[in-house]
Design a protein around this motif. Structure first.
Motif, mmCIF file in Angstrom:
data_model
loop_
_atom_site.group_PDB
_atom_site.id
_atom_site.type_symbol
_atom_site.label_atom_id
_atom_site.label_comp_id
_atom_site.label_asym_id
_atom_site.label_seq_id
_atom_site.Cartn_x
_atom_site.Cartn_y
_atom_site.Cartn_z
ATOM 1 N N PHE B 4 0.991 -1.294 0.011
ATOM 2 C CA PHE B 4 -0.099 -1.832 0.666
ATOM 3 C C PHE B 4 1.325 -3.229 1.831
ATOM 4 O O PHE B 4 0.896 -3.214 2.905
ATOM 5 C CB PHE B 4 -0.910 -3.041 -0.216
ATOM 6 C CG PHE B 4 -2.006 -4.019 1.003
ATOM 7 C CD1 PHE B 4 -2.867 -3.393 1.399
ATOM 8 C CD2 PHE B 4 -1.477 -5.206 1.184
ATOM 9 C CE1 PHE B 4 -3.429 -3.967 2.044
ATOM 10 C CE2 PHE B 4 -2.656 -5.942 2.041
ATOM 11 C CZ PHE B 4 -3.543 -4.785 2.627
ATOM 12 N N ARG B 5 1.931 -3.958 0.648
ATOM 13 C CA ARG B 5 2.853 -4.938 1.776
ATOM 14 C C ARG B 5 3.716 -3.873 2.439
ATOM 15 O O ARG B 5 3.779 -4.446 3.430
ATOM 16 C CB ARG B 5 3.625 -5.526 0.732
ATOM 17 C CG ARG B 5 2.754 -6.336 -0.617
ATOM 18 C CD ARG B 5 4.089 -7.183 -1.588
ATOM 19 N NE ARG B 5 3.470 -7.788 -1.762
ATOM 20 C CZ ARG B 5 3.009 -9.480 -1.645
ATOM 21 N NH1 ARG B 5 3.480 -10.293 -0.301
ATOM 22 N NH2 ARG B 5 2.963 -10.305 -2.781
ATOM 23 N N LEU B 6 3.851 -2.803 1.918
ATOM 24 C CA LEU B 6 5.130 -1.521 3.097
ATOM 25 C C LEU B 6 4.346 -1.125 4.126
ATOM 26 O O LEU B 6 4.934 -1.751 5.007
ATOM 27 C CB LEU B 6 5.492 -0.919 2.224
ATOM 28 C CG LEU B 6 6.519 -1.968 1.221
ATOM 29 C CD1 LEU B 6 7.192 0.080 0.425
ATOM 30 C CD2 LEU B 6 7.973 -1.715 1.780
ATOM 31 N N LYS B 7 3.508 -1.099 4.094
ATOM 32 C CA LYS B 7 2.412 -0.758 4.686
ATOM 33 C C LYS B 7 1.986 -1.553 5.862
ATOM 34 O O LYS B 7 2.158 -1.409 7.211
ATOM 35 C CB LYS B 7 1.021 0.218 4.502
ATOM 36 C CG LYS B 7 0.273 1.507 4.915
ATOM 37 C CD LYS B 7 -0.874 1.894 4.430
ATOM 38 C CE LYS B 7 -2.264 1.747 5.647
ATOM 39 N NZ LYS B 7 -3.274 2.515 5.036
ATOM 40 N N SER B 8 1.850 -2.589 5.636
ATOM 41 C CA SER B 8 1.225 -4.076 6.558
ATOM 42 C C SER B 8 2.615 -4.113 7.172
ATOM 43 O O SER B 8 3.061 -4.694 8.037
ATOM 44 C CB SER B 8 1.118 -5.145 5.823
ATOM 45 O OG SER B 8 -0.034 -5.017 4.930
ATOM 46 N N MET B 116 -8.535 -8.069 1.617
ATOM 47 C CA MET B 116 -8.231 -7.780 3.121
ATOM 48 C C MET B 116 -8.614 -6.570 3.683
ATOM 49 O O MET B 116 -8.509 -5.719 3.696
ATOM 50 C CB MET B 116 -6.310 -7.415 2.414
ATOM 51 C CG MET B 116 -5.467 -8.399 2.763
ATOM 52 S SD MET B 116 -3.494 -8.732 3.324
ATOM 53 C CE MET B 116 -4.352 -9.426 5.469
ATOM 54 N N LYS B 117 -10.032 -6.144 2.757
ATOM 55 C CA LYS B 117 -10.551 -5.744 3.604
ATOM 56 C C LYS B 117 -11.196 -5.992 4.986
ATOM 57 O O LYS B 117 -12.048 -4.754 6.080
ATOM 58 C CB LYS B 117 -11.811 -4.959 2.252
ATOM 59 C CG LYS B 117 -11.604 -4.789 1.518
ATOM 60 C CD LYS B 117 -11.315 -2.954 1.626
ATOM 61 C CE LYS B 117 -10.513 -1.948 0.684
ATOM 62 N NZ LYS B 117 -9.009 -2.330 0.082
ATOM 63 N N LEU B 118 -11.889 -7.249 4.524
ATOM 64 C CA LEU B 118 -12.990 -7.584 5.516
ATOM 65 C C LEU B 118 -12.109 -8.038 7.002
ATOM 66 O O LEU B 118 -12.116 -8.339 7.830
ATOM 67 C CB LEU B 118 -13.219 -8.696 4.972
ATOM 68 C CG LEU B 118 -14.513 -9.932 6.245
ATOM 69 C CD1 LEU B 118 -15.298 -9.152 6.768
ATOM 70 C CD2 LEU B 118 -14.551 -10.911 5.472
ATOM 71 N N VAL B 119 -10.314 -8.374 6.719
ATOM 72 C CA VAL B 119 -9.658 -8.570 7.689
ATOM 73 C C VAL B 119 -8.224 -7.337 7.397
ATOM 74 O O VAL B 119 -7.515 -8.088 6.597
ATOM 75 C CB VAL B 119 -8.423 -10.163 7.448
ATOM 76 C CG1 VAL B 119 -8.260 -10.520 8.704
ATOM 77 C CG2 VAL B 119 -9.614 -10.680 7.298
ATOM 78 N N PRO B 120 -7.684 -6.005 7.953
ATOM 79 C CA PRO B 120 -7.404 -5.626 7.371
ATOM 80 C C PRO B 120 -5.616 -5.940 8.392
ATOM 81 O O PRO B 120 -5.847 -6.926 9.463
ATOM 82 C CB PRO B 120 -7.681 -3.969 8.042
ATOM 83 C CG PRO B 120 -8.367 -4.730 9.168
ATOM 84 C CD PRO B 120 -8.986 -6.245 8.720
ATOM 85 N N PRO B 121 -4.646 -5.785 7.306
ATOM 86 C CA PRO B 121 -3.769 -5.511 8.321
ATOM 87 C C PRO B 121 -3.277 -4.888 10.354
ATOM 88 O O PRO B 121 -3.170 -6.062 10.784
ATOM 89 C CB PRO B 121 -2.560 -4.724 7.242
ATOM 90 C CG PRO B 121 -2.880 -4.823 5.764
ATOM 91 C CD PRO B 121 -4.747 -4.949 6.600
ATOM 92 N N SER B 122 -3.932 -4.309 10.517
ATOM 93 C CA SER B 122 -4.250 -4.024 11.316
ATOM 94 C C SER B 122 -4.976 -5.254 12.787
ATOM 95 O O SER B 122 -5.104 -4.968 13.714
ATOM 96 C CB SER B 122 -4.335 -2.461 11.678
ATOM 97 O OG SER B 122 -5.935 -2.602 10.923
ATOM 98 N N ASP B 123 -5.139 -5.907 11.829
ATOM 99 C CA ASP B 123 -6.119 -6.454 13.175
ATOM 100 C C ASP B 123 -5.478 -7.312 13.944
ATOM 101 O O ASP B 123 -5.590 -7.292 15.191
ATOM 102 C CB ASP B 123 -6.344 -8.022 12.378
ATOM 103 C CG ASP B 123 -8.307 -7.581 12.435
ATOM 104 O OD1 ASP B 123 -9.069 -6.511 12.807
ATOM 105 O OD2 ASP B 123 -8.371 -8.782 12.045
ATOM 106 N N HIS B 124 -3.658 -8.074 13.877
ATOM 107 C CA HIS B 124 -2.790 -8.164 14.803
ATOM 108 C C HIS B 124 -1.430 -8.508 13.859
ATOM 109 O O HIS B 124 -1.816 -8.836 12.531
ATOM 110 C CB HIS B 124 -3.470 -9.586 15.395
ATOM 111 C CG HIS B 124 -4.073 -10.868 14.809
ATOM 112 N ND1 HIS B 124 -2.690 -12.253 13.522
ATOM 113 C CD2 HIS B 124 -4.880 -11.879 14.053
ATOM 114 C CE1 HIS B 124 -3.832 -13.474 13.566
ATOM 115 N NE2 HIS B 124 -4.928 -12.441 12.870
ATOM 116 N N LYS B 125 -1.320 -9.962 14.867
ATOM 117 C CA LYS B 125 0.324 -9.491 14.414
ATOM 118 C C LYS B 125 1.098 -10.092 13.029
ATOM 119 O O LYS B 125 1.903 -9.724 11.890
ATOM 120 C CB LYS B 125 1.350 -9.209 15.515
ATOM 121 C CG LYS B 125 2.846 -9.125 14.506
ATOM 122 C CD LYS B 125 3.871 -9.664 16.068
ATOM 123 C CE LYS B 125 5.259 -9.346 15.563
ATOM 124 N NZ LYS B 125 6.329 -8.402 15.822
#
Lengths: 308, 419
Positions: B4-8, B116-125
């Motif tokens: 998850f961390r690497l993907k983020s 991090m389902k409500l605030v997915p890492p793809s939201d912003h930088k």
């Protein structure tokens, strides 16, 4: 200046004399018809010191309000669909000058309408915009007003009516540079069917615009589940000695009012029409010509009734 | 979690900086340390916390407040939580209040479901960065029907220069439960830029109520890019109380998603921007169900060249008929080299709504000051009084010790600067 300025196909230049007060409104009709389906107008108004003038620009598709229903069968719809307007109006106001600029847009509901007004005001000058946006599939309008001189004033009063899947994109910017400058933006309208509207109004109080006052008010009547209404009223302020206010509200027609009118014997449609007219009436009443007012009310009525 | 961390991190590298709001060009990620471990284990007893850390928190009044009025306290020092405690009777009711690292082991299933389902890492930088390097933070779980009568409090303290704090707060309030959570943030001043990119995820279930109070008083070298979001189910309520005072630059817009019928949100916020500060704050509300309501009430004060911006949005989805929203923003400017902007967006896709928005910008009126001065009050005191009065409706909503802190802060800010 970009090349585009020189590719206009119509326009006017108006310059007043100092202290000249022109009482009767100057009416500029711009029409589209089957032969000429685009209006690209370049207009300049120069109001000399302490002069006063009222200019009314009327953008209309000739076949729209009068003959369209009757001639729908005979006209080549393709030509009509390509109605296009792109206008630029520049207004320079010298000290103490007053300009009332009225623009009425009732182009075909399939057309595209782009309009830009730029005004620059010296000390104690005053500009009043009255804008009636009734037609066009896409109506994209811009006004930029620079209140450069001390005590200068800008007012913008707008009425729009959206029906079918038509779109309005309205963007107004008032820059307060001078001291004791005043501005007022008032936008009222109704949205029916699948129409949508974006209103972005910015009051920018620049440093040095001491004792300036700005006011922005917006009211949208929503008449269908499928409308989309977006408002972005922005206040920017880098001067403390000013007062800025904005208010926006949106919602359906007040049911109490509607109910009251219906108990008095009005049909629901008539009651709605009455309430909408009451909301926008004060703006339309700023137009000095009776027959124009009548034709605007008629355009509104027919659009509300889906006769257009 | 590592995946998850690497993907983020991958998302972080790909995402551009925001093109709006305050400039973040001074941020040099190579100089930010993402993890600073305090030299201690987590303690359950305050007396075991190392002297130096204890001292810092003692000055902030944390354990004292706990003894007096709190149900539980957590304290994070740099990147790890150093202290956590919770009242015995709450544990018996099944309330969980622990640090995120422990929760990861002890409540794996819940974390998997919500993290991090409500605030997915793809939201912003910066939320991507958070996903990659997060550490510390609190986990709260309130079981169905439990009303936590005292507030829980977490305090985040960033002490190392050039460090980033990336704490993750996850709160789940089950059906019909009630919780008041308080979050405090501070850091001493260093000459390097610090970064705070925390993430708060709040799940408010059917009929539940959560009040989330925050006072952010970061030092003036901090970039505060925090992401907070709540999702509210049927009949639930989220109440945000937010005070932003510190940091050099802030971009903070707590968001409420009203997912269930009759869900409601309330946002009360105050922002105080002093010299060298650019605080871009506001809130976002999404009405995604019928009969939902929201209230936004913000005040901002700017002085000595500070910039305070309200940036907010209220969106009413097509299905959210009979929704109501009232937004009111007020700004006060104390001098003519400060700046105050209001940028609200209303987006309505429905006709059965009642939406009202109001905003005002202005200065302290000379008449008001003159009046107070005729009553024997000095000019300085008169101004402070008016500012306090302006902030009063917000202060009322804050827990007592924070309200006192805020008033002191206002007094401190105004002292010697007016004359």
């Amino acid at each position: 200046m970009g090349n585009y300025v020189y590719q206009f196909n119509t326009g006017f230049y108006l310059e007043t004399l100092p202290n000249q007060k022109i009482q009767a409104p100057i009416v500029i009709p711009y029409r589209t018809n089957q032969l000429q389906n685009s209006i690209i107008d370049n207009n300049v108004i120069i109001a000399k010191e302490n002069s006063e003038v009222t200019v009314m620009i009327d953008y209309k598709s000739k076949d729209d309000l009068d003959n369209r229903a009757a001639s729908r069968e005979t006209l080549d719809m393709k030509d009509l669909n390509e109605v296009f307007h792109n206008g630029l109006t520049r207004i320079y106001l010298e000290k103490g000058a007053t300009v009332n600029l009225i623009k009425i847009q009732s182009l075909l509901d399939t057309g595209n309408h782009f309009d830009t007004c730029i005004a620059s005001l010296q000390d104690n000058a005053k500009i009043n915009f009255v804008l009636i946006e009734l037609g066009s599939r896409n109506s994209i309008t811009n006004i930029k007003t620079d209140l450069n001189g001390a005590g200068s004033t800008a007012e913008i009063h707008t009425v729009y009516l959206g029906h079918k899947d038509r779109k309005f994109d309205i963007n107004y910017l008032v820059n307060h540079y001078g001291k004791e400058t005043k501005s007022k933006i008032e936008v009222k309208g109704a949205l029916l069917d699948k129409s949508s509207k974006i209103f972005k109004g910015t009051l920018d109080f620049k440093k040095g615009a001491k004792k300036s006052v700005g006011q922005e008010e917006e009211y949208a009547v929503l008449l269908s589940k499928e409308v989309r209404n977006r408002s972005v009223p922005i206040l920017l302020c880098s001067e403390d000695d000013v007062s800025g206010q904005h208010a926006a509200s949106a919602g359906k027609i007040d049911e109490n009012k509607l109910f009251y009118l219906m108990t008095r014997g009005f049909s629901e449609a008539d009651a709605k029409k009455l309430i909408i007219e009451a909301a926008i009436g004060p703006i339309i009443d700023l137009i000095p010509l009776e027959e124009i007012r009548t034709s605007i009310y008629d355009g509104i009525r027919r659009r509300l009734a889906h006769e257009l | 979690m590592r995946e998850f961390r690497l993907k983020s991190l991958e998302i972080y590298d790909k995402t551009e900086l925001p093109t709006w709001g305050p400039s973040l060009s001074e941020l040099d990620m190579d100089n930010i340390v993402t993890y600073v471990r305090p030299d201690t284990e987590m303690k359950g007893n305050w007396s075991e916390v190392p002297e130096e850390i204890k001292d810092t928190f003692d000055k902030l009044g944390i354990p004292k407040a706990e003894r007096e009025s709190l149900a539980g306290v957590g304290a994070q020092y740099d990147s790890e939580v150093v202290y956590h405690s919770i009242r015995e009777e709450l544990v018996k009711l099944g309330v969980v209040y622990t640090d995120m690292e422990s929760a990861l082991h002890d409540y794996e299933d819940i974390i998997k479901e919500y993290f991090m389902k409500l605030v997915p890492p793809s939201d912003h930088k910066f939320v991507a960065l958070h996903g990659a390097v997060w550490s510390g933070g609190s986990f709260v779980y309130v079981p169905e029907g439990v009303e936590v009568s005292y507030p829980l409090q977490s305090y985040f303290r960033l002490n190392s220069p050039g460090a980033g704090q990336f704490e993750h707060t996850l709160i789940i309030v089950e059906k019909g439960a009630k919780l008041h959570f308080i979050e405090g943030c501070s850091a001493p001043k260093y000459n390097v830029t610090n970064l705070h990119a925390g993430c708060v995820e709040l799940y408010v279930k059917e009929g539940a109520t959560l009040r989330y109070s925050t006072i952010e008083n970061w030092s003036r070298n901090m970039l505060n890019l925090n992401t907070k979001r709540a999702i509210v189910e049927k009949d639930g309520a989220i109440e945000w109380v937010s005070g932003s005072f510190g940091s050099r630059k802030s971009m903070l817009y707590p968001m409420s998603i009203l997912k269930g019928e009759r869900a409601r949100s309330e946002f009360t916020g105050i922002t105080f921007a002093g010299a060298g500060q650019h605080l871009d704050t506001g809130t976002k509300v999404v009405h995604a169900a019928p009969y939902t309501s929201s209230t936004v009430n913000t005040k901002s004060i700017s002085k000595s060249g500070g910039t305070a911006v309200y940036r907010g949005s209220v969106r009413v989805a097509a299905n959210a008929h009979h929704s109501k929203s009232t937004i009111s923003c007020e700004s006060l400017m104390l001098d003519d080299f400060s700046r105050s902007d209001t940028i609200p967006v209303l987006d309505i896709m429905n006709d059965e709504v009642e939406i009202g928005h109001e905003a005002k910008i202005g200065r302290i009126s000379d008449d008001a000051i003159y009046y107070l001065m005729t009553r024997g009050i000095s000019e300085e005191e008169a101004k402070a009084m008016i500012v306090r009065g302006f902030a009063e409706p917000i202060a009322k909503e804050l827990p007592l010790e924070y309200a006192v802190e805020m008033n002191n802060l206002i007094k401190l800010e105004l002292e010697g600067s007016i004359g």
